[in-house]
Design a protein around this motif. Structure first.
Motif, PDB file in Angstrom:
ATOM      1  N   GLY A   1       0.808  -1.214   0.000  1.00 53.81           N
ATOM      2  CA  GLY A   1       0.000   0.000   0.000  1.00 53.81           C
ATOM      3  C   GLY A   1       0.836   1.257   0.000  1.00 53.81           C
ATOM      4  O   GLY A   1       2.062   1.218   0.081  1.00 53.81           O
ATOM      5  N   PRO A   2       0.132   2.414  -0.106  1.00 55.40           N
ATOM      6  CA  PRO A   2       0.834   3.688  -0.221  1.00 55.40           C
ATOM      7  C   PRO A   2       1.439   4.180   1.080  1.00 55.40           C
ATOM      8  O   PRO A   2       0.907   3.926   2.163  1.00 55.40           O
ATOM      9  N   MET A   3       2.585   4.869   0.957  1.00 48.98           N
ATOM     10  CA  MET A   3       3.281   5.528   2.068  1.00 48.98           C
ATOM     11  C   MET A   3       3.507   6.972   1.627  1.00 48.98           C
ATOM     12  O   MET A   3       3.514   7.254   0.418  1.00 48.98           O
ATOM     13  N   PHE A   4       3.724   7.856   2.580  1.00 51.18           N
ATOM     14  CA  PHE A   4       3.810   9.284   2.256  1.00 51.18           C
ATOM     15  C   PHE A   4       5.031   9.913   2.924  1.00 51.18           C
ATOM     16  O   PHE A   4       5.200   9.787   4.144  1.00 51.18           O
ATOM     17  N   ARG A   5       5.857  10.553   2.131  1.00 49.05           N
ATOM     18  CA  ARG A   5       6.998  11.281   2.706  1.00 49.05           C
ATOM     19  C   ARG A   5       7.173  12.578   1.929  1.00 49.05           C
ATOM     20  O   ARG A   5       7.211  12.564   0.689  1.00 49.05           O
TER      21      ARG A   5
ATOM     22  N   HIS B   1       4.767   0.627  -0.681  1.00 50.36           N
ATOM     23  CA  HIS B   1       5.595  -0.424  -0.098  1.00 50.36           C
ATOM     24  C   HIS B   1       4.974  -1.796  -0.347  1.00 50.36           C
ATOM     25  O   HIS B   1       3.755  -1.948  -0.273  1.00 50.36           O
ATOM     26  N   ILE B   2       5.843  -2.751  -0.624  1.00 49.71           N
ATOM     27  CA  ILE B   2       5.459  -4.166  -0.569  1.00 49.71           C
ATOM     28  C   ILE B   2       6.336  -4.689   0.556  1.00 49.71           C
ATOM     29  O   ILE B   2       7.562  -4.772   0.398  1.00 49.71           O
ATOM     30  N   GLY B   3       5.744  -4.947   1.711  1.00 52.26           N
ATOM     31  CA  GLY B   3       6.594  -5.241   2.856  1.00 52.26           C
ATOM     32  C   GLY B   3       6.050  -6.356   3.730  1.00 52.26           C
ATOM     33  O   GLY B   3       4.925  -6.837   3.534  1.00 52.26           O
ATOM     34  N   CYS B   4       6.860  -6.772   4.680  1.00 51.03           N
ATOM     35  CA  CYS B   4       6.405  -7.801   5.605  1.00 51.03           C
ATOM     36  C   CYS B   4       7.095  -7.646   6.954  1.00 51.03           C
ATOM     37  O   CYS B   4       8.164  -7.048   7.038  1.00 51.03           O
ATOM     38  N   GLU B   5       6.451  -8.159   7.983  1.00 49.35           N
ATOM     39  CA  GLU B   5       6.991  -8.114   9.339  1.00 49.35           C
ATOM     40  C   GLU B   5       6.709  -9.471   9.993  1.00 49.35           C
ATOM     41  O   GLU B   5       5.579  -9.963   9.921  1.00 49.35           O
TER      42      GLU B   5
END
Ligand code: HAM
Length: 411
Positions: free
Chosen positions: A106-110, A124-128
């Motif tokens: 999903g989208p991230m903002f900076r 980001h395509i991420g994982c935790e």
């Protein structure tokens, strides 16, 4: 005329199919490792990021999209890890699920200065993976990142790894950096002189040539690692060697965010120029506790989706279209066409028709542009005979089919 906000992008339909494929590959790959999706909100209390990423970080100091409401400050999420740890604690996932593996897309903002590969809204395509300090998990996470890149058909990348050690080790690293930099302060850029006080690790990431030169001259050895952290890192390296995952040890890789401890990694790609990091991650063994949960070892990473797409040298395989395009000629045909479209769609066949007032030739061109699998034509002739003309766009073959048999024929 309104224009999009600087640093944002419209993903138009032609590109959206590539995004869908990227997401599909991601979901399938995460599933192979038993990761399940989590969708936290895009907006959080700003303090969550201040606390997790650190007051002295670039993101918190300069890049947060803040929304103020009365006495509250919210932020559009600049990254996913803090939100997910917040969600893990708030929803008691440690109690209900124990060790969890979560992924997000999903989208991230900076609020950064936009340039190639650097946006203000990016994805980001991420994982935790939260709840284990096992070095085997570090190996799995780095292997998963490597496998995702292979599945995305990305080549020419380097996985750089390092260990920051536990909190006391990291403090030793910071102290030794200050020691090494103390005599060279006047050669650093004004920002790095401030960083020397607030967050000296960030000096290692400075893009200023003079600072880079100073950093290159520093002697950074891994003597700050305690025996346990050294053993952990040795196991991670041995596991990657065993699996023949290539990596480069990078003592200057420290990652800018406060939450990192232990193994950290960054993946760069050779053709991307200044913004060459396609993804990064690492352990954050204290964050759950620091945000109010119980002690829980954790590790994750995130890829920047826009940079992945820039780095692809082969287009990812988009399956052939399977659209059925119906061309109706004249009013009675239009009415008959409604029934045909409805029957096909109710039976799971994707189809569309010529709503623009085009000639047969123009409508055929449209069908072609849409990469249609079959074209159906209904005109006065067909209405009279109770048939539909069916054209197979792959073979070019054309035949007449009884209207009642059309679904069977297409299936
Ligand atoms: P990060 O290094 O800040 O890490 O971001 C991860 C990736 O997002 C970067 O390597 C880059 O590809 C992409 N990225 C970052 N900023 C931008 C931007 N302005 N425009 C386009 N792409 C960008 C994190 O955010 C951590 N949360 C990763 C992580 C997950 N660590 C542990 N778990």
């Amino acid at each position: 005329m309104f224009k999009k906000v600087s640093g944002t992008k419209d993903i138009l339909p032609e590109e959206a199919v590539i995004w869908q494929r990227l997401e599909e590959i991601s979901r399938n790959t995460f599933a192979l490792y038993n990761f399940r999706e989590i969708r936290p909100p895009l907006i959080e209390e700003a303090a969550l990021f201040n606390r997790s990423l650190g007051e002295g970080t670039e993101i918190v100091q300069k890049q947060m999209f803040l929304v103020h409401n009365k006495n509250e400050a919210y932020a559009l999420r600049p990254e996913g890890t803090a939100s997910i740890v917040r969600a893990y604690i708030e929803n008691n996932l440690n109690k209900t699920n124990g060790f969890v593996k979560l992924y997000y897309i999903g989208p991230m903002f900076r609020l950064e200065r936009p340039q190639k590969g650097r946006l203000r809204q990016f994805h980001h395509i991420g994982c935790e993976a939260i709840g284990s300090p096992d070095p085997g998990l570090d190996i799995e996470i780095i292997t998963l990142a490597d496998n995702l890149l292979r599945n995305f058909s990305i080549e020419g990348y380097t996985i750089k790894i390092n260990s920051l050690g536990c909190r006391p080790d990291k403090k030793k690293l910071v102290d030794s950096l200050r020691q090494g930099l103390k005599a060279k302060l006047e050669r650093l850029c004004p920002e790095c002189v401030i960083r020397f006080e607030t967050n000296p690790l960030r000096i290692l990431d400075c893009k200023n040539d003079a600072c880079k030169e100073v950093v290159a001259g520093l002697n950074i050895s891994d003597t700050y690692l305690c025996p346990d952290c050294r053993e952990h890192f040795n196991k991670v390296k041995a596991g990657l060697d065993f699996l023949k995952i290539s990596y480069a040890i990078s003592p200057r890789l420290v990652r800018g965010l406060d939450y990192y401890t232990g193994t950290v990694f960054e993946i760069t790609q050779k053709d991307l120029g200044a913004q060459d990091a396609i993804g990064a991650g690492g352990r954050y063994n204290n964050l759950v506790q620091e945000l109010g949960g119980e002690q829980a070892g954790a590790i994750g990473f995130a890829f920047g989706a826009e940079r992945l797409l820039l780095a692809q040298n082969k287009n990812i395989n988009i399956p052939d279209g399977n659209l059925v395009y119906l061309i109706t000629l004249g009013e009675p045909a239009k009415l008959e066409g409604l029934k045909v479209l409805d029957e096909l769609r109710r039976n799971g066949v994707p189809c569309d028709t010529n709503y623009e007032d085009k000639s047969l030739k123009g409508a055929m061109r449209k069908a072609n542009d849409l990469n249609s699998r079959f074209v159906l034509i209904i005109g006065d002739n067909e209405i009279e005979k109770g048939t539909i003309t069916l054209k197979d766009m792959r073979s070019g073959e054309q035949k007449e089919v009884k209207t009642k048999d059309i679904l069977k024929e297409i299936k």
